[in-house]
Design an enzyme around this catalytic site. Structure first.
Site, mmCIF file in Angstrom:
data_model
loop_
_atom_site.group_PDB
_atom_site.id
_atom_site.type_symbol
_atom_site.label_atom_id
_atom_site.label_comp_id
_atom_site.label_asym_id
_atom_site.label_seq_id
_atom_site.Cartn_x
_atom_site.Cartn_y
_atom_site.Cartn_z
ATOM 1 N N ARG A 1 3.874 17.100 -10.651
ATOM 2 C CA ARG A 1 2.470 17.351 -11.022
ATOM 3 C C ARG A 1 1.940 16.428 -12.116
ATOM 4 N NH1 ARG A 1 4.313 22.634 -10.393
ATOM 5 N NH2 ARG A 1 3.694 23.444 -8.354
ATOM 6 N N LYS B 1 -8.398 4.797 -10.312
ATOM 7 C CA LYS B 1 -8.285 5.108 -8.875
ATOM 8 C C LYS B 1 -6.959 4.541 -8.394
ATOM 9 C CE LYS B 1 -13.138 4.734 -7.473
ATOM 10 N NZ LYS B 1 -14.023 3.870 -6.680
ATOM 11 N N GLU C 1 -13.368 -10.794 -7.711
ATOM 12 C CA GLU C 1 -13.774 -9.656 -8.549
ATOM 13 C C GLU C 1 -14.471 -10.147 -9.822
ATOM 14 O OE1 GLU C 1 -13.792 -6.733 -7.470
ATOM 15 O OE2 GLU C 1 -12.209 -6.550 -5.962
ATOM 16 N N LYS D 1 -15.270 -3.904 -16.814
ATOM 17 C CA LYS D 1 -14.973 -2.857 -15.825
ATOM 18 C C LYS D 1 -14.699 -1.531 -16.520
ATOM 19 C CE LYS D 1 -12.394 -1.113 -12.045
ATOM 20 N NZ LYS D 1 -11.505 -1.283 -10.936
ATOM 21 N N GLU E 1 -17.685 8.143 -10.282
ATOM 22 C CA GLU E 1 -18.537 7.382 -9.361
ATOM 23 C C GLU E 1 -19.729 8.178 -8.820
ATOM 24 O OE1 GLU E 1 -16.356 4.452 -6.900
ATOM 25 O OE2 GLU E 1 -17.740 5.063 -5.336
ATOM 26 N N ARG F 1 -20.890 3.457 -11.483
ATOM 27 C CA ARG F 1 -19.613 2.902 -11.016
ATOM 28 C C ARG F 1 -19.727 2.320 -9.613
ATOM 29 N NH1 ARG F 1 -13.348 5.095 -11.693
ATOM 30 N NH2 ARG F 1 -12.489 3.261 -10.700
ATOM 31 N N ASN G 1 -18.612 -1.427 -6.372
ATOM 32 C CA ASN G 1 -18.324 -1.515 -4.929
ATOM 33 C C ASN G 1 -19.069 -2.667 -4.256
ATOM 34 O OD1 ASN G 1 -16.808 0.759 -5.304
ATOM 35 N ND2 ASN G 1 -18.349 2.174 -4.537
ATOM 36 N N HIS H 1 -17.674 -4.411 -1.358
ATOM 37 C CA HIS H 1 -16.447 -3.711 -0.962
ATOM 38 C C HIS H 1 -16.595 -2.841 0.285
ATOM 39 C CE1 HIS H 1 -14.959 -5.117 -4.742
ATOM 40 N NE2 HIS H 1 -13.796 -4.519 -4.579
ATOM 41 N N HIS I 1 -13.850 -3.727 2.701
ATOM 42 C CA HIS I 1 -12.725 -2.841 3.034
ATOM 43 C C HIS I 1 -12.599 -2.637 4.542
ATOM 44 C CE1 HIS I 1 -12.153 -0.745 -1.121
ATOM 45 N NE2 HIS I 1 -11.572 -1.914 -1.050
ATOM 46 N N HIS J 1 -7.564 -9.195 -0.363
ATOM 47 C CA HIS J 1 -8.653 -8.344 -0.864
ATOM 48 C C HIS J 1 -9.833 -9.195 -1.349
ATOM 49 C CE1 HIS J 1 -10.614 -4.879 -2.560
ATOM 50 N NE2 HIS J 1 -10.679 -5.476 -3.745
HETATM 51 N N1 GLY Z 1 -7.566 1.224 -9.911
HETATM 52 C C1 GLY Z 1 -8.757 0.586 -9.537
HETATM 53 C C2 GLY Z 1 -9.960 1.349 -9.882
HETATM 54 O O1 GLY Z 1 -9.899 2.426 -10.415
HETATM 55 O O2 GLY Z 1 -11.077 0.892 -9.618
#
Ligand code: GLY
Length: 319
Positions: free
Chosen positions: A108, A130, A172, A214, A224, A228, A232, A235, A239, A249
């Site tokens: 956990r 993320k 990026e 960032k 998001e 945020r 993207n 993206h 993606h 990427h």
């Molecule tokens: N780990 C990438 C992000 O949070 O955008």
């Protein structure tokens, strides 16, 4: 080395800029730490890992999947990792994603940190919390938002970075410049990839500027809901193309940015398309690609075909 702490709603990340791998032992207790890397980083820097507990993963996005997560979890059980264990991901985006994801679900949740070794991971993938895995062609379909406790920068890892990976990272960086930093955009227009590769002070400052840019966007909107989403840029379509056409990427994002600019030009009168595309191309990135539109749109929409009134019944059978 300079330390800067960024506080997010869900936790804080200590950034150690312009540091070195050897400083890891001052940030985390060796006896209660497991490092996770991939075979490319291990082969190029095996001497750095001596004396640490280490898991070496196969390299490549195709391994950012549940079977790799299961393998890592089984190894952690074998190593008797417990709630006091810290996981440290040392690598590019695949390694940081898997490490952050496993650390978030094993028992956990364990403490975790990153040493990003690719340009893309330094400026983007290691930051923001993320962390997840792909499911088939669907990128990052399963995951969490949980911030790393620390991110340690060792620019020495860039010495072994292939040219393609440098270009990958610049997708990026150009994206960050487009969404939030006009002065950086102008710097990118006037400088060159070669200059950044040959001047350590220049690349170190650029990496730090991008990491903080960032981190601050994420700080204002961790889950998001609004700002945020700017991250993207390029993206959504990127993606949808990345795993389908096995693109890097950065290549996928660059093509996505190219198409987003052209759409914005048509729909909203955006006037900077040529500048954005020229800058991406200057850093060796593609901005066009022929692709199967229907397929891409289906992936983009996650191909939700079932109607509202349809009953869907699935039995999961034993193998
Ligand atoms: N780990 C990438 C992000 O949070 O955008």
């Amino acid at each position: 080395m300079t330390k800067k702490t960024i506080r997010f709603n869900s936790g804080a990340t200590d950034f150690y800029f312009a540091g070195g791998f050897s400083q890891l032992q001052t940030i985390t207790d060796r006896a209660h730490t497991v490092l996770i890397t991939d075979e490319n980083v291990f082969e190029a820097h095996s001497n750095r890992f001596k004396g640490w507990k280490l898991i070496v993963l196969p390299a490549g996005e195709e391994h950012k999947t549940q079977p790799t997560v299961d393998t890592v979890i089984n190894l952690l059980i074998e190593m008797e990792a417990d709630r006091k264990t810290t996981l440290v991901g040392i690598g590019g985006g695949v390694v940081t994603d898997i490490t952050g994801y496993v650390a978030s679900i094993y028992m956990r949740g364990l403490r975790f940190g990153f040493i990003p070794t690719s340009l893309l991971a330094l400026v983007d993938a290691s930051i923001g919390g993320k962390n997840g895995i792909d499911v088939g062609v669907y990128k990052n379909m399963v995951g969490v938002i949980r911030q790393p406790h620390f991110i340690l920068h060792d620019m020495g890892f860039l010495k072994s970075l292939p040219q393609k990976e440098w270009q990958n990272g610049f997708a990026e960086i150009v994206k960050h410049a487009c969404i939030r930093d006009n002065a950086m955009f102008m710097q990118l227009e006037s400088a060159s990839l070669k200059q950044f590769q040959s001047k350590k002070t220049l690349i170190t400052a650029l990496v730090q500027r991008n990491a903080l840019l960032k981190a601050k966007v994420v700080q204002r909107d961790e889950t998001e809901q609004g700002e945020r989403r700017l991250l993207n840029f390029g993206h959504t379509l990127g993606h949808a193309l990345e795993n389908q056409y096995t693109l890097m990427h950065g290549e996928a994002v660059s093509i996505g940015i190219g198409i987003a600019c052209k759409l914005s030009e048509k729909l909203a009168g955006f006037k900077q398309t040529d500048r954005v595309l020229a800058t991406l191309e200057k850093y060796g990135l593609p901005v066009h690609m022929d692709f199967d539109r229907e397929n891409a749109i289906n992936i983009l929409r996650m191909d939700k075909k079932a109607g509202a009134n349809t009953t869907s019944l699935y039995f999961v059978r034993k193998k």
